[in-house]
Every structure is written in structure tokens, then in C-alpha cells.
Write a protein that holds these residues in place. Structure first.
Motif, PDB file in Angstrom:
ATOM      1  N   UNK A  19       8.732   8.721   1.554  1.00  0.00           N
ATOM      2  CA  UNK A  19       7.893   7.552   1.295  1.00  0.00           C
ATOM      3  C   UNK A  19       8.525   6.650   0.248  1.00  0.00           C
ATOM      4  N   UNK A  20       9.170   7.242  -0.761  1.00  0.00           N
ATOM      5  CA  UNK A  20       9.844   6.427  -1.785  1.00  0.00           C
ATOM      6  C   UNK A  20      11.075   5.733  -1.227  1.00  0.00           C
ATOM      7  N   UNK A  21      11.606   6.221  -0.121  1.00  0.00           N
ATOM      8  CA  UNK A  21      12.733   5.544   0.538  1.00  0.00           C
ATOM      9  C   UNK A  21      12.228   4.464   1.494  1.00  0.00           C
ATOM     10  N   UNK A  22      11.102   4.751   2.150  1.00  0.00           N
ATOM     11  CA  UNK A  22      10.563   3.794   3.120  1.00  0.00           C
ATOM     12  C   UNK A  22       9.933   2.587   2.430  1.00  0.00           C
ATOM     13  N   UNK A  40      -4.320   3.405  -0.432  1.00  0.00           N
ATOM     14  CA  UNK A  40      -4.844   3.969   0.812  1.00  0.00           C
ATOM     15  C   UNK A  40      -3.782   3.904   1.912  1.00  0.00           C
ATOM     16  N   UNK A  41      -3.054   2.788   1.964  1.00  0.00           N
ATOM     17  CA  UNK A  41      -1.976   2.684   2.943  1.00  0.00           C
ATOM     18  C   UNK A  41      -0.892   3.723   2.671  1.00  0.00           C
ATOM     19  N   UNK A  42      -0.613   3.962   1.379  1.00  0.00           N
ATOM     20  CA  UNK A  42       0.367   4.998   1.029  1.00  0.00           C
ATOM     21  C   UNK A  42      -0.111   6.371   1.487  1.00  0.00           C
ATOM     22  N   UNK A  91       1.880   8.620   4.043  1.00  0.00           N
ATOM     23  CA  UNK A  91       2.274   9.970   3.652  1.00  0.00           C
ATOM     24  C   UNK A  91       1.824  10.983   4.700  1.00  0.00           C
ATOM     25  N   UNK A  92       0.594  10.834   5.193  1.00  0.00           N
ATOM     26  CA  UNK A  92       0.090  11.741   6.228  1.00  0.00           C
ATOM     27  C   UNK A  92       0.920  11.623   7.499  1.00  0.00           C
ATOM     28  N   UNK A 104       5.086  13.813  11.150  1.00  0.00           N
ATOM     29  CA  UNK A 104       6.358  13.627  11.853  1.00  0.00           C
ATOM     30  C   UNK A 104       7.379  14.699  11.465  1.00  0.00           C
ATOM     31  N   UNK A 105       7.384  15.083  10.193  1.00  0.00           N
ATOM     32  CA  UNK A 105       8.309  16.128   9.753  1.00  0.00           C
ATOM     33  C   UNK A 105       7.959  17.475  10.377  1.00  0.00           C
TER      34      UNK A 105
END
Length: 215
Positions: free
Chosen positions: A46-49, A136-138, A142-143, A148-149
């Protein structure tokens, strides 16, 4: 990944940080347990996206900027704490109460409060990087990354491109939209001060707490 450019709002938010903790919070109760290693990987992705989440804020007066943190690791973003049944709330509140320095610490951190009834997730994001809607978007993002992982452990999301400047919004809504935003802003500001009012509220002592709010 490149660091986004610091905007006037970023610098103003940093100045306001002297008045409060400037954190936005999200708590999620889960029906079962969560894989903390996969969660840490999802948080790091998420910190990369979302590039700003992978940065730190560099204070240089009105020349403040964002700097990419190359030292950020997945394990830096997630803490797991075992709690007794009913102790998840206290653990989350303690995590939320911890200050977050955007110049030294990750702008995103997660606590997994692990109890017998399931895990509770506490997400903290610096207000320097996000507001209430963005957190909330984060959480949604994240979910999605976590899911996906689970399907593909090698998944890497694309990095979001764009600007943090509100000028891109102004360009999209046109001059009529800008006038409507200006009118709404002036109207809301006027209603906040006229008639003159006090924002203080009373409180009364309770037997089981130092104070309780009467709203």
C-alpha cells in the motif's frame, strides 16, 4: 517510486499538527484471525501503491517536501498484541493514543489485537497524508491487497500517479464548480461564527470514570 510534491495544504497541516495529534483512525473487528505476515506485506505494498504513504515529511519552512523512505520494511508497519477476551478495545485505544511523528515514523501503522474471540485491527494514518475519507479508502485498498496476496503471493499493484494539489480538482469541475465551492466555503465559515457561540460543552463526573461528556 518518486515522492509527491508538498503542497500548501501539506504545509498548513503540519503547522496545525502543533494543536493536536493529527491522526486518522480506523478499527475493524474480524470474525476470525488474520495472517500478520500477509497483512504486513499488504501494508507495505500500500505504501508503494499510494506514494505519499511511503514517504516522510521533511520540514524546511515553506520549502517543506516529501521524501521517499527506502528503509521501510513490512515488519515496521504491523504489531501483533495478544489480549484477554474483552481487552481488544483497550489495546486499540492505547495504539490510537500513541503519537505519530511524520518526520521519523511510518505514516501508516497497524495493530492486530489478538484475542480468543477473533482479531481486531487498528489502523492509524497520519493526517499529513490522509483525511477521514482517505483512511476509509486506505482500508478498502488494504483489504483488497490482502485478498489478492492470498490468491497470488507475487502480486504487486501499480503505483498511483498524480498530484496532491487541489488544482487538479479545480480543473475537473470548471469555473462554475469553483464558484459553487467558494460560495459553500464562505457560507459554512459564516455559519460557524454568526451568531457568536461557544463550542465549550459541560462535563460531569461519573463513579466509574474520571469524567463523562454530556452532549
Amino acid at each position: 517510486m518518486s515522492a509527491p510534491r508538498a503542497t500548501l495544504i501539506d504545509r498548513s497541516t503540519d503547522l496545525m499538527g502543533h494543536l493536536g495529534d493529527m491522526q486518522v483512525l480506523l478499527r475493524v473487528r474480524l470474525l476470525g484471525g488474520i495472517d500478520e505476515a500477509r497483512l504486513a506485506r499488504a501494508a507495505w505494498l500500500l505504501t508503494r501503491a499510494e506514494p505519499v504513504l511511503g514517504c516522510c515529511f521533511v520540514r524546511r519552512g515553506w520549502r517543506a517536501r516529501w521524501r521517499v523512505r527506502e528503509d521501510l520494511r513490512p515488519e515496521d508497519l504491523v504489531e501483533v498484541k495478544a489480549v484477554d477476551d474483552g481487552g481488544a478495545d483497550a489495546a486499540c485505544y492505547a495504539a490510537f493514543a500513541r503519537p505519530l511523528d511524520p518526520t521519523r515514523e511510518p505514516l501508516l501503522r497497524l495493530l492486530v489485537a489478538r484475542g480468543g474471540q477473533g482479531d481486531t485491527l487498528a489502523l492509524t494514518i497520519s493526517h499529513h497524508a490522509a483525511d477521514g475519507g482517505a483512511v476509509k479508502q486506505a482500508g478498502y485498498r488494504l483489504a483488497d491487497l490482502y485478498r489478492r496476496l492470498g490468491e497470488d503471493a507475487t502480486y504487486v499493484p501499480p503505483t498511483r500517479a498524480g498530484s496532491r494539489s487541489l488544482s487538479q480538482v479545480a480543473r475537473a469541475i470548471g469555473w462554475r464548480g469553483r464558484l459553487q465551492v467558494l460560495r459553500r466555503g464562505v457560507t459554512d465559515a459564516w455559519r460557524n461564527v454568526v451568531p457568536l457561540r461557544s463550542w465549550a460543552f459541560p462535563y460531569e463526573s461519573g463513579p466509574s470514570a474520571p469524567w463523562t461528556v454530556t452532549a
